[in-house]
Design a protein around this motif. Sequence first.
Motif, PDB file in Angstrom:
ATOM      1  N   LYS B 218     125.110  30.398 -11.363  1.00 23.55           N
ATOM      2  CA  LYS B 218     124.055  31.400 -11.443  1.00 23.55           C
ATOM      3  C   LYS B 218     122.662  31.223 -12.583  1.00 23.55           C
ATOM      4  CE  LYS B 218     126.809  35.127 -10.282  1.00 23.55           C
ATOM      5  NZ  LYS B 218     128.181  34.725 -10.482  1.00 23.55           N
ATOM      6  N   ASN B 219     123.027  30.660 -13.437  1.00 27.97           N
ATOM      7  CA  ASN B 219     121.946  30.463 -14.492  1.00 27.97           C
ATOM      8  C   ASN B 219     121.979  29.219 -15.246  1.00 27.97           C
ATOM      9  OD1 ASN B 219     123.980  30.595 -16.810  1.00 27.97           O
ATOM     10  ND2 ASN B 219     123.846  32.878 -16.392  1.00 27.97           N
ATOM     11  N   ARG B 220     120.890  29.025 -16.240  1.00 28.06           N
ATOM     12  CA  ARG B 220     120.868  27.626 -16.658  1.00 28.06           C
ATOM     13  C   ARG B 220     122.030  27.197 -17.786  1.00 28.06           C
ATOM     14  NH1 ARG B 220     114.982  27.103 -18.791  1.00 28.06           N
ATOM     15  NH2 ARG B 220     114.378  29.340 -17.703  1.00 28.06           N
ATOM     16  N   PHE B 221     122.823  28.383 -18.062  1.00 20.09           N
ATOM     17  CA  PHE B 221     123.601  28.068 -19.122  1.00 20.09           C
ATOM     18  C   PHE B 221     124.959  27.585 -18.422  1.00 20.09           C
ATOM     19  CE2 PHE B 221     120.989  31.233 -20.936  1.00 20.09           C
ATOM     20  CZ  PHE B 221     120.609  30.530 -22.109  1.00 20.09           C
ATOM     21  N   GLN B 222     125.352  28.314 -17.188  1.00 15.61           N
ATOM     22  CA  GLN B 222     126.342  27.790 -16.466  1.00 15.61           C
ATOM     23  C   GLN B 222     126.128  26.226 -16.234  1.00 15.61           C
ATOM     24  OE1 GLN B 222     127.049  30.327 -13.290  1.00 15.61           O
ATOM     25  NE2 GLN B 222     128.275  32.001 -14.367  1.00 15.61           N
ATOM     26  N   GLU B 223     124.907  26.108 -15.594  1.00 15.13           N
ATOM     27  CA  GLU B 223     124.724  24.687 -15.148  1.00 15.13           C
ATOM     28  C   GLU B 223     125.049  23.812 -16.137  1.00 15.13           C
ATOM     29  OE1 GLU B 223     120.483  24.553 -13.304  1.00 15.13           O
ATOM     30  OE2 GLU B 223     120.464  23.251 -14.781  1.00 15.13           O
ATOM     31  N   LEU B 224     124.354  24.150 -17.692  1.00 21.77           N
ATOM     32  CA  LEU B 224     124.509  23.341 -18.616  1.00 21.77           C
ATOM     33  C   LEU B 224     126.247  23.252 -19.022  1.00 21.77           C
ATOM     34  CD1 LEU B 224     123.594  21.969 -21.407  1.00 21.77           C
ATOM     35  CD2 LEU B 224     124.002  24.111 -22.751  1.00 21.77           C
ATOM     36  N   TRP B 225     127.038  24.236 -18.926  1.00 24.76           N
ATOM     37  CA  TRP B 225     128.491  23.773 -19.299  1.00 24.76           C
ATOM     38  C   TRP B 225     129.320  22.986 -18.062  1.00 24.76           C
ATOM     39  CZ3 TRP B 225     131.031  23.514 -23.488  1.00 24.76           C
ATOM     40  CH2 TRP B 225     132.460  23.426 -23.185  1.00 24.76           C
ATOM     41  N   TYR B 226     128.812  23.359 -16.870  1.00 28.14           N
ATOM     42  CA  TYR B 226     129.878  23.056 -15.927  1.00 28.14           C
ATOM     43  C   TYR B 226     129.362  21.818 -15.030  1.00 28.14           C
ATOM     44  CZ  TYR B 226     132.351  27.321 -15.796  1.00 28.14           C
ATOM     45  OH  TYR B 226     133.091  28.424 -16.315  1.00 28.14           O
ATOM     46  N   ILE B 227     127.970  21.478 -15.401  1.00 32.50           N
ATOM     47  CA  ILE B 227     127.373  20.227 -14.531  1.00 32.50           C
ATOM     48  C   ILE B 227     126.984  19.166 -15.592  1.00 32.50           C
ATOM     49  CG2 ILE B 227     125.619  19.260 -13.046  1.00 32.50           C
ATOM     50  CD1 ILE B 227     125.769  22.044 -11.676  1.00 32.50           C
ATOM     51  N   THR B 228     125.749  19.571 -16.439  1.00 29.34           N
ATOM     52  CA  THR B 228     125.479  18.655 -17.289  1.00 29.34           C
ATOM     53  C   THR B 228     126.085  18.083 -18.437  1.00 29.34           C
ATOM     54  OG1 THR B 228     123.312  20.248 -17.089  1.00 29.34           O
ATOM     55  CG2 THR B 228     123.258  18.484 -18.650  1.00 29.34           C
ATOM     56  N   LEU B 229     126.764  19.102 -19.146  1.00 26.78           N
ATOM     57  CA  LEU B 229     127.622  18.203 -20.290  1.00 26.78           C
ATOM     58  C   LEU B 229     128.533  17.097 -19.729  1.00 26.78           C
ATOM     59  CD1 LEU B 229     127.622  21.339 -22.802  1.00 26.78           C
ATOM     60  CD2 LEU B 229     126.354  19.253 -22.774  1.00 26.78           C
ATOM     61  N   PRO B 230     129.497  17.893 -18.657  1.00 25.76           N
ATOM     62  CA  PRO B 230     130.614  16.862 -18.172  1.00 25.76           C
ATOM     63  C   PRO B 230     129.942  15.471 -17.855  1.00 25.76           C
ATOM     64  CG  PRO B 230     130.912  18.957 -17.396  1.00 25.76           C
ATOM     65  CD  PRO B 230     129.608  19.031 -18.047  1.00 25.76           C
ATOM     66  N   SER B 231     128.958  15.617 -17.265  1.00 28.16           N
ATOM     67  CA  SER B 231     128.342  14.378 -16.646  1.00 28.16           C
ATOM     68  C   SER B 231     127.729  13.397 -17.713  1.00 28.16           C
ATOM     69  CB  SER B 231     127.240  14.383 -15.359  1.00 28.16           C
ATOM     70  OG  SER B 231     126.715  15.437 -15.745  1.00 28.16           O
ATOM     71  N   MET B 232     127.426  14.214 -18.943  1.00 24.91           N
ATOM     72  CA  MET B 232     127.094  13.023 -20.068  1.00 24.91           C
ATOM     73  C   MET B 232     128.169  13.079 -21.304  1.00 24.91           C
ATOM     74  SD  MET B 232     123.776  15.738 -21.316  1.00 24.91           S
ATOM     75  CE  MET B 232     123.857  14.820 -23.205  1.00 24.91           C
TER      76      MET B 232
END
Lengths: 292, 314
Positions: B218-232
Amino acid sequence: MSAVSAVFRKKKRAKPNHSAAGNFLNMLLLVVMGAFMVVPLVLSISNSLKPLEELFVFPPRLLVRNPTGKNYHDVFVLMSESWVPFSRYIFNTVFITLTGTLGHLIIASMCAYALAKHKFPGRNLIFGIIVTALMFSGQVTAIPNYLIMSKIGWLDHYVAIVVPALAKPLGLFLMKQFMEQIPDTLLEAARIDGASEVHTFFRIAMPQVKSAWLTLIIFSFQDLWNAQGANYIYSEELKTLPYALSQIAAGGISRAGATAAVTVIMMIVPIVIFVVSQSNIIETMASSGIKE
Amino acid sequence: MEKGLVHVLRADLARRRKATIKQMKKSKISFLFIAPYCIIFTVFYLVPVVTSIGLSFTYYNVLESPRFIGWQNYINLFFADDVFLTAVKNTFLFAVVTGPVGYFMALIIAWMINEIKKPVLRAIMTLVFYAPTISGQAYFIWKFIFSSDSYGFANGWLMKLGATYSPILWFEDAKYIQPILIVVVLWMSMGTGFLSFIAGLQNVDRSLYEAGYMDGIKNRFQELWYITLPSMKPQLMFGAVMTITSSFAIHDQLAALAGFPSVGYAAHTVVSHLVDYGTIRFEMGYASAIATLLFMVMILCNKLVQFLLRKVGQ
């Protein structure tokens, strides 16, 4: 530029879940925090341009009113009165920085190339040790290093500063991670054409990783440019620029202007290099990850 | 039967040995490539660490040869050296600030910078936050900002605003030393990890985000936790290693600003203690024990971080 950098050219798309208000708030926060980061640096530069009467006013001003180059002039006057000519300190630091950085680039790249692209027994072990060595801070190894230097008679020579810097683990680590991305087919093709391994390395592999060069150069440069080397160097004529400059800074209040000028001289060079090579550095750091 | 087995095993061994020798010959060129680096690395990085561990069990004052004293140095450190315990406390304080706090600050700021759309603005912001880290001894300016006369920034403005009537002796008062140093340390804490984060964020696979939107991010925070961080994760690990090293090695900035030794040992860290015993008192055995402990704690922290990073995105 190369096959490697093509990987990084990706289009940014608009993200649907990002509100304009959020973007604005984000920018606002960054500007506020950025001000905290920048103000001390601006103050350094501004102070270095302030004439004496502006350095000591109440209340203190952030920005200079009547900029003057007198403080920079003072640094040179002060240093020309010193026992060893100022140019010697500059030469020492430039010499150490250049030889150390160039040597580091070549030696670390050679090792990184073999670790990334050759299959030989023990390579994982070697790389594992080097990753652990990322955590060896200078202070932990300082004492034994001193003993070793004195055993092999390197105390009071440039080599005592230059040679250990050649094997900095960080440079090798970044270079190896980046070299993994060179396509094997490219190297195979060169070998089939009868190129020797040395030729393949210098003519095929190295040109592929130019952005990693810059990254290694800036990290090595930063270290050596700021190296005081006071642990190993006793002779005044071999001492480095940061050491000489710290002596000016030790002059206290009467040298406030000159100290500010010195700080600016020391910080401007690494910052300029970073600005010039920023995009290349970021490209290299993309492969910096440590995989389990 | 048994004889046959022995024979087979022996033949197998011989074959393997031959293969290894062949492999070694094939690897000759590889060993030549790694030799210069590995020799220097061994002499100036590996041997010192091993020597340090060895010396930590001795009494060694450089003049006489080292004398083995077992665990005595370690026992003295923990039971007879109050200053060391102060140093541990201070190091812990500064390590927490530059370690976890600095690490997350670097990550969050890198993420915020990545949210900017214009590449030029991104580049400028990266420079703004990274500049204090690379500008060498620019931390000297804090000495001016917090100078103990009325011309320093802090005092000047406090007096102008009427908050205080006489200049505060910032670096001579143990009460102020630590808070000021924490500000300075945070100012310089972006470090190499920050660059790694910036790079990692820029290179997250875009198609993952699209898939995420489909799955109802839904928002940029979910995006950060579920997508961005795991892939880096690899960059996060690298950043952690660099942060651990630099946060435990804090000393130079503190000594330059608060003096060495500082008032009431308020800025005395484990590394300060190490420098004190190693380069001033020449008790090399004792100093080596401090270095060894420091190194062990760094490795432990590294393991802890590895463990924590597995939880990202879950």
